[in-house]
Design a protein around this motif. Structure first.
Motif, PDB file in Angstrom:
ATOM      1  N   ALA A 195      22.686  36.305  25.477  1.00 25.65           N
ATOM      2  CA  ALA A 195      21.938  36.641  24.264  1.00 25.65           C
ATOM      3  C   ALA A 195      22.654  36.086  23.036  1.00 25.65           C
ATOM      4  O   ALA A 195      22.014  35.592  22.098  1.00 25.65           O
ATOM      5  CB  ALA A 195      21.770  38.161  24.159  1.00 25.65           C
ATOM      6  N   THR A 196      23.975  36.170  23.066  1.00 26.88           N
ATOM      7  CA  THR A 196      24.744  35.629  21.938  1.00 26.88           C
ATOM      8  C   THR A 196      24.573  34.111  21.862  1.00 26.88           C
ATOM      9  O   THR A 196      24.417  33.550  20.778  1.00 26.88           O
ATOM     10  CB  THR A 196      26.236  35.982  22.109  1.00 26.88           C
ATOM     11  N   GLU A 197      24.571  33.474  23.014  1.00 23.04           N
ATOM     12  CA  GLU A 197      24.344  32.030  23.049  1.00 23.04           C
ATOM     13  C   GLU A 197      23.008  31.664  22.412  1.00 23.04           C
ATOM     14  O   GLU A 197      22.898  30.671  21.689  1.00 23.04           O
ATOM     15  CB  GLU A 197      24.389  31.517  24.498  1.00 23.04           C
ATOM     16  N   ARG A 198      22.010  32.497  22.649  1.00 23.24           N
ATOM     17  CA  ARG A 198      20.690  32.254  22.034  1.00 23.24           C
ATOM     18  C   ARG A 198      20.779  32.306  20.519  1.00 23.24           C
ATOM     19  O   ARG A 198      20.188  31.487  19.816  1.00 23.24           O
ATOM     20  CB  ARG A 198      19.688  33.305  22.494  1.00 23.24           C
ATOM     21  N   LEU A 199      21.485  33.313  20.033  1.00 24.09           N
ATOM     22  CA  LEU A 199      21.619  33.445  18.576  1.00 24.09           C
ATOM     23  C   LEU A 199      22.319  32.229  18.000  1.00 24.09           C
ATOM     24  O   LEU A 199      21.930  31.693  16.960  1.00 24.09           O
ATOM     25  CB  LEU A 199      22.417  34.706  18.234  1.00 24.09           C
ATOM     26  N   ILE A 200      23.349  31.800  18.707  1.00 22.84           N
ATOM     27  CA  ILE A 200      24.101  30.627  18.246  1.00 22.84           C
ATOM     28  C   ILE A 200      23.197  29.399  18.250  1.00 22.84           C
ATOM     29  O   ILE A 200      23.191  28.615  17.309  1.00 22.84           O
ATOM     30  CB  ILE A 200      25.351  30.412  19.132  1.00 22.84           C
ATOM     31  N   ALA A 201      22.392  29.285  19.312  1.00 20.06           N
ATOM     32  CA  ALA A 201      21.477  28.149  19.406  1.00 20.06           C
ATOM     33  C   ALA A 201      20.453  28.160  18.274  1.00 20.06           C
ATOM     34  O   ALA A 201      20.005  27.111  17.810  1.00 20.06           O
ATOM     35  CB  ALA A 201      20.764  28.163  20.759  1.00 20.06           C
ATOM     36  N   LEU A 202      20.085  29.357  17.825  1.00 17.89           N
ATOM     37  CA  LEU A 202      19.136  29.460  16.706  1.00 17.89           C
ATOM     38  C   LEU A 202      19.792  29.060  15.390  1.00 17.89           C
ATOM     39  O   LEU A 202      19.118  28.932  14.368  1.00 17.89           O
ATOM     40  CB  LEU A 202      18.615  30.901  16.581  1.00 17.89           C
ATOM     41  N   GLY A 203      21.090  28.896  15.420  1.00 18.54           N
ATOM     42  CA  GLY A 203      21.799  28.480  14.214  1.00 18.54           C
ATOM     43  C   GLY A 203      22.688  29.547  13.595  1.00 18.54           C
ATOM     44  O   GLY A 203      23.356  29.304  12.594  1.00 18.54           O
ATOM     45  N   HIS A 204      22.687  30.753  14.196  1.00 13.85           N
ATOM     46  CA  HIS A 204      23.496  31.829  13.618  1.00 13.85           C
ATOM     47  C   HIS A 204      24.987  31.594  13.864  1.00 13.85           C
ATOM     48  O   HIS A 204      25.387  31.201  14.961  1.00 13.85           O
ATOM     49  CB  HIS A 204      23.101  33.182  14.218  1.00 13.85           C
ATOM     50  N   ARG A 205      25.770  31.812  12.813  1.00 14.09           N
ATOM     51  CA  ARG A 205      27.215  31.735  12.959  1.00 14.09           C
ATOM     52  C   ARG A 205      27.860  33.056  12.570  1.00 14.09           C
ATOM     53  O   ARG A 205      28.872  33.460  13.109  1.00 14.09           O
ATOM     54  CB  ARG A 205      27.790  30.615  12.066  1.00 14.09           C
ATOM     55  N   ARG A 206      27.218  33.751  11.635  1.00 10.76           N
ATOM     56  CA  ARG A 206      27.733  35.055  11.201  1.00 10.76           C
ATOM     57  C   ARG A 206      26.916  36.131  11.904  1.00 10.76           C
ATOM     58  O   ARG A 206      25.859  36.559  11.444  1.00 10.76           O
ATOM     59  CB  ARG A 206      27.611  35.183   9.686  1.00 10.76           C
ATOM     60  N   ILE A 207      27.405  36.528  13.069  1.00 17.17           N
ATOM     61  CA  ILE A 207      26.686  37.508  13.899  1.00 17.17           C
ATOM     62  C   ILE A 207      27.434  38.832  13.877  1.00 17.17           C
ATOM     63  O   ILE A 207      28.558  38.943  14.382  1.00 17.17           O
ATOM     64  CB  ILE A 207      26.583  37.012  15.358  1.00 17.17           C
ATOM     65  N   GLY A 208      26.823  39.843  13.272  1.00 17.78           N
ATOM     66  CA  GLY A 208      27.459  41.164  13.227  1.00 17.78           C
ATOM     67  C   GLY A 208      27.176  41.926  14.503  1.00 17.78           C
ATOM     68  O   GLY A 208      26.027  42.220  14.819  1.00 17.78           O
TER      69      GLY A 208
END
Lengths: 345, 345
Positions: free
Chosen positions: B181-194
């Motif tokens: 799931a975190t990989e998905r967020l990163i793929a969407l462009g997120h870098r600042r993930i709380g």
DNA sequence: CTGAAAGCGCTTACAG
DNA sequence: CTGAAAGCGCTTACAG
């Protein structure tokens, strides 16, 4: 396959008090005294017993203990309709907290909303000689509990009163709450109010619908029955709400009469253009975020009051069974306060 | 105040099998046979016994029955951390359904997330000689269960494995699920993930945070720890999320690592302009409506699998304890798929 | 401070 | 088809 060690791995049977006494070289009675915390045992003897108990991994048999010492079990039973509904489990949580402070242990079992199972589960708890019994009843018939009641087992009915057994009960002021909430909707200008209620078999549903009828009749709406719809689970509630909104003469407000129905209704309405006002019975975690007005109350408190009542009875309070009615409060929230649109469809 | 009727109203003690036998003019053994459904009793005798039992409102004492006939009780125990959390109660519901089909009764008690209470409640159930035991553990120490385990009481740990007792367990694939799931967020462009996680004492929290670390490290983020925050209840989660979003370097995505935390995070974010993407572990009733992406799984199934495992053991399956890992699935939903804004703050 | 006897309310062998 | 005896594992009187 042969086992070399005689009985190192295999421990066929459980150690009893007798085994402990034997190992400690005392009588069974002395062992009992030590392990159940009675006084008048020489410290050195007590130590021997404790050591033996530990060595044998002794664990007392509560069945035997409770059987011998009469019905002074610390177990209390709680019969609930549905483990998946947090309304019920929070009631149990509230009761548990208070009972625990009094050294009692709450055991919860489920009737799965089946009257016959409720009867079996309740009887089974009674056969296990629980000290007190709590029931959130689905059955309408509880005459079979009368003898137990007479034998002095405190019984408290929660959320719905007992019908044919004179027992204490804790309920909400369902009828008044729904009447007043409906009056608010009417005052906001709503005339087409879609009510989604639980099955007529459920006492709370009947009370709540009666409150709706009170308000509608007072407002001069004699055909209020056409606005009453039924749903028992989330999926059905959702379907009912969708149908209502899609049909002709769609309601301008939807009133969901319990937490499951609210969940269905909210999901049905989500994303619709010009959504209706939504009211729900029972507060829930996302009500504020979703802007749903609700008739709020505290299930935990419901449980706590039930436990108080049972503790009173256990402490010897006698007298007629009581019905305690807990007040609810209306919480007005954003989209739940939406008036009907000016331009009719 | 004198009572005229000798003992019409007052029924001081419970009728026993002996009373029934006396009234029916048979031996206690024959009465027992009739009432416990054994064959070889003349129909007329049986009827007399049943009539007597009814007249005396006889109810068998399960304690005595179970004591005499050995540990063949039909009671099964379920120790849960928190009755208010539907995640746990739905596990119980799943287990109950299957056990019931096999003639077993599930009794639920709560540890209130206190290791010491968990121990007491568990032992108390064992003292009551439950046929099997389910635990959603909060404690890290379960060595005291080893003797019971050796005596053959099937024990199944749910959601978190047992540490120092070799028992069956059913868990979710926490680490992998969160990593992906975190990989998905990163793929969407997120870098600042709380990330908002439960306490480090909780095994699932450790696993899930490890999954987050896996993904962040793989993406070259070595200071992933600064994105990890803690909350155990809804209110704290809400406060944590609010603080994060108000602070400098506010995250563009919030990842809530269990259902309570998700509730807090969602409520904190509600109505905010330019809200972050939200992901949650555990599905919930309003996730679709609110557009939250979740790592979904079925708690009811978790319970069912646990019950299956215990039933297998009761049926005599031997062998090493097993750890069953149930898969989760990612459900992508509207606002949970929001990419980070182009223009940084 | 310690123990031998009886019994809680049932069921399990064992006889008839 | 029916019953008298023994016992499950403890605790309650009652003695010493």
């Amino acid at each position: 396959m042969t086992l070399d060690a005689p009985d190192a791995t295999a421990r066929p049977s459980r150690a009893t008090l007798r085994d402990v006494a034997q190992l400690a070289e005392v009588s069974i009675k002395t062992a009992s005294r030590v392990l159940s915390g009675q006084p008048n045992v020489r410290e050195e003897t007590a130590r021997r017993v404790r050591d033996a108990a530990r060595a044998l991994r002794f664990r007392p048999n509560r069945l035997a203990r409770d059987l011998r010492s009469g019905a002074v079990s610390t177990a209390v039973g709680f019969v609930i309709g549905d483990l998946s509904n947090p309304f019920y489990t929070q009631i149990a949580a509230g009761a548990e907290r208070l009972l625990r402070e009094h050294g009692l242990e709450l055991f919860i079992a489920t009737s799965d909303e089946d009257p016959e199972r409720e009867r079996r589960v309740t009887l089974t708890m009674l056969e296990r000689r629980v000290r007190a019994l709590f029931v959130v009843p689905v059955a309408e018939e509880h005459a079979y509990l009368v003898p137990e009641q007479q034998l002095g087992t405190p019984m408290v009915f929660i959320d719905r009163p007992a019908v044919d057994v004179a027992a204490d009960s804790i309920v909400l002021d369902n009828r008044r709450a729904v009447r007043e909430a409906t009056e608010r909707l009417i005052a906001l200008g709503h005339r087409r109010i879609g009510l989604v209620a639980d099955r007529t078999q459920v006492w709370t549903a009947r009370e709540r619908v009666a409150g709706f009828a009170d308000a509608m009749r007072a407002a001069g709406t004699e055909d209020w029955q056409r606005w009453v719809h039924r749903a028992h689970d989330v999926a059905t509630a959702r379907a009912v709400a969708s149908d209502l909104l899609a049909g002709p003469d769609a309601p301008t407000a939807l009133f969901a009469l319990n937490n499951r129905i609210t969940a269905g209704v909210v999901n049905a309405v989500a994303g619709l253009p010009g959504p209706p006002a939504i009211l729900g019975f029972d507060d829930f975690e996302f009500a504020a975020t979703l802007g749903i007005s609700v008739i709020a109350h505290d299930p935990v408190d419901l449980g706590r009051r039930a436990a108080e009542t049972a503790l009173d009875r256990l402490a010897g309070r006698t007298g007629m069974p009581q019905q305690i009615v807990l007040p609810t409060r209306f919480v007005a929230r954003g989209s739940g306060e939406r008036p009907p649109p000016k331009a009719g469809p």
